[in-house]
Scaffold this motif. Structure first.
Motif, PDB file in Angstrom:
ATOM      1  N   UNK A  49       0.825  -1.196   0.000  1.00  0.00           N
ATOM      2  CA  UNK A  49       0.000   0.000   0.000  1.00  0.00           C
ATOM      3  C   UNK A  49       0.867   1.258   0.000  1.00  0.00           C
ATOM      4  N   UNK A  50       1.920   1.262   0.783  1.00  0.00           N
ATOM      5  CA  UNK A  50       2.832   2.420   0.788  1.00  0.00           C
ATOM      6  C   UNK A  50       3.445   2.618  -0.600  1.00  0.00           C
ATOM      7  N   UNK A  51       3.858   1.533  -1.245  1.00  0.00           N
ATOM      8  CA  UNK A  51       4.443   1.615  -2.592  1.00  0.00           C
ATOM      9  C   UNK A  51       3.420   2.134  -3.598  1.00  0.00           C
ATOM     10  N   UNK A  52       2.215   1.571  -3.568  1.00  0.00           N
ATOM     11  CA  UNK A  52       1.170   1.979  -4.514  1.00  0.00           C
ATOM     12  C   UNK A  52       0.804   3.459  -4.353  1.00  0.00           C
ATOM     13  N   UNK A  53       0.702   3.929  -3.120  1.00  0.00           N
ATOM     14  CA  UNK A  53       0.344   5.334  -2.899  1.00  0.00           C
ATOM     15  C   UNK A  53       1.472   6.270  -3.315  1.00  0.00           C
ATOM     16  N   UNK A  54       2.717   5.816  -3.197  1.00  0.00           N
ATOM     17  CA  UNK A  54       3.847   6.600  -3.695  1.00  0.00           C
ATOM     18  C   UNK A  54       3.794   6.670  -5.225  1.00  0.00           C
ATOM     19  N   UNK A  55       3.547   5.523  -5.860  1.00  0.00           N
ATOM     20  CA  UNK A  55       3.505   5.472  -7.322  1.00  0.00           C
ATOM     21  C   UNK A  55       2.305   6.231  -7.890  1.00  0.00           C
ATOM     22  N   UNK A  56       1.126   6.005  -7.327  1.00  0.00           N
ATOM     23  CA  UNK A  56      -0.111   6.568  -7.876  1.00  0.00           C
ATOM     24  C   UNK A  56      -0.352   8.023  -7.502  1.00  0.00           C
ATOM     25  N   UNK A  57       0.078   8.416  -6.291  1.00  0.00           N
ATOM     26  CA  UNK A  57      -0.270   9.743  -5.789  1.00  0.00           C
ATOM     27  C   UNK A  57       0.930  10.615  -5.437  1.00  0.00           C
ATOM     28  N   UNK A  58       2.124  10.028  -5.387  1.00  0.00           N
ATOM     29  CA  UNK A  58       3.307  10.786  -5.002  1.00  0.00           C
ATOM     30  C   UNK A  58       3.380  11.086  -3.521  1.00  0.00           C
ATOM     31  N   UNK A  59       2.827  10.197  -2.706  1.00  0.00           N
ATOM     32  CA  UNK A  59       2.789  10.418  -1.258  1.00  0.00           C
ATOM     33  C   UNK A  59       3.701   9.456  -0.514  1.00  0.00           C
ATOM     34  N   UNK A  60       4.303   9.955   0.550  1.00  0.00           N
ATOM     35  CA  UNK A  60       4.992   9.098   1.508  1.00  0.00           C
ATOM     36  C   UNK A  60       4.037   8.956   2.686  1.00  0.00           C
ATOM     37  N   UNK A  61       3.744   7.709   3.055  1.00  0.00           N
ATOM     38  CA  UNK A  61       2.701   7.462   4.050  1.00  0.00           C
ATOM     39  C   UNK A  61       3.146   6.468   5.111  1.00  0.00           C
TER      40      UNK A  61
END
Length: 129
Positions: A49-61
């Motif tokens: 999920x962290x990887x996908x949100x970085x790839x899709x949205x440019x977020x570090x979470x």
């Protein structure tokens, strides 16, 4: 063959959650979802999920606790949601048509992808407590 796990993130900021509008597939295009993606072999749900949100949205979470129960998708995939907190970045729709922040009051009126609708009660609770 084991089920493919698909993870989704409830990115909550104050009293709103971030939704993403699907580009594809055609039967889901234009509908709204919690952003996320598939877990790769050997990857944990939270890491995926962290990887996908970085790839899709440019977020570090930071991926937190589970949100609601698993949702079965077509017998081959299982959808699983987590609460997410943004550490760094502003969301940009790299893989979606659009993004929007919505409040608990707006959740019932959203044109959801069918599976994500399963979490409306838990999302409402998360946004109002």
């Amino acid at each position: 063959m084991p089920n493919q796990i698909v993870v989704a993130g409830a990115i909550i900021c104050g009293s709103a959650v971030l939704l993403a509008q699907r580009r594809r597939p055609p039967e889901l295009a234009g509908r709204w979802e919690l952003p996320g993606g598939k877990v790769a072999p050997g990857e944990t749900d939270r890491a995926a999920l962290a990887r996908e949100l970085a790839e899709e949205l440019g977020l570090e979470v930071v991926v937190g606790a589970r949100l609601g129960d698993d949702v079965a998708l077509d017998g081959t995939m299982t959808l699983r949601a987590y609460r997410v907190r943004v550490i760094r970045g502003q969301p940009h729709p790299r893989d979606h048509c659009a993004l929007r922040w919505v409040t608990a009051a707006e959740l019932p009126d959203i044109d959801w992808v069918p599976a994500d609708r399963e979490w409306l009660a838990q999302l409402t609770e998360a946004l109002t407590t």
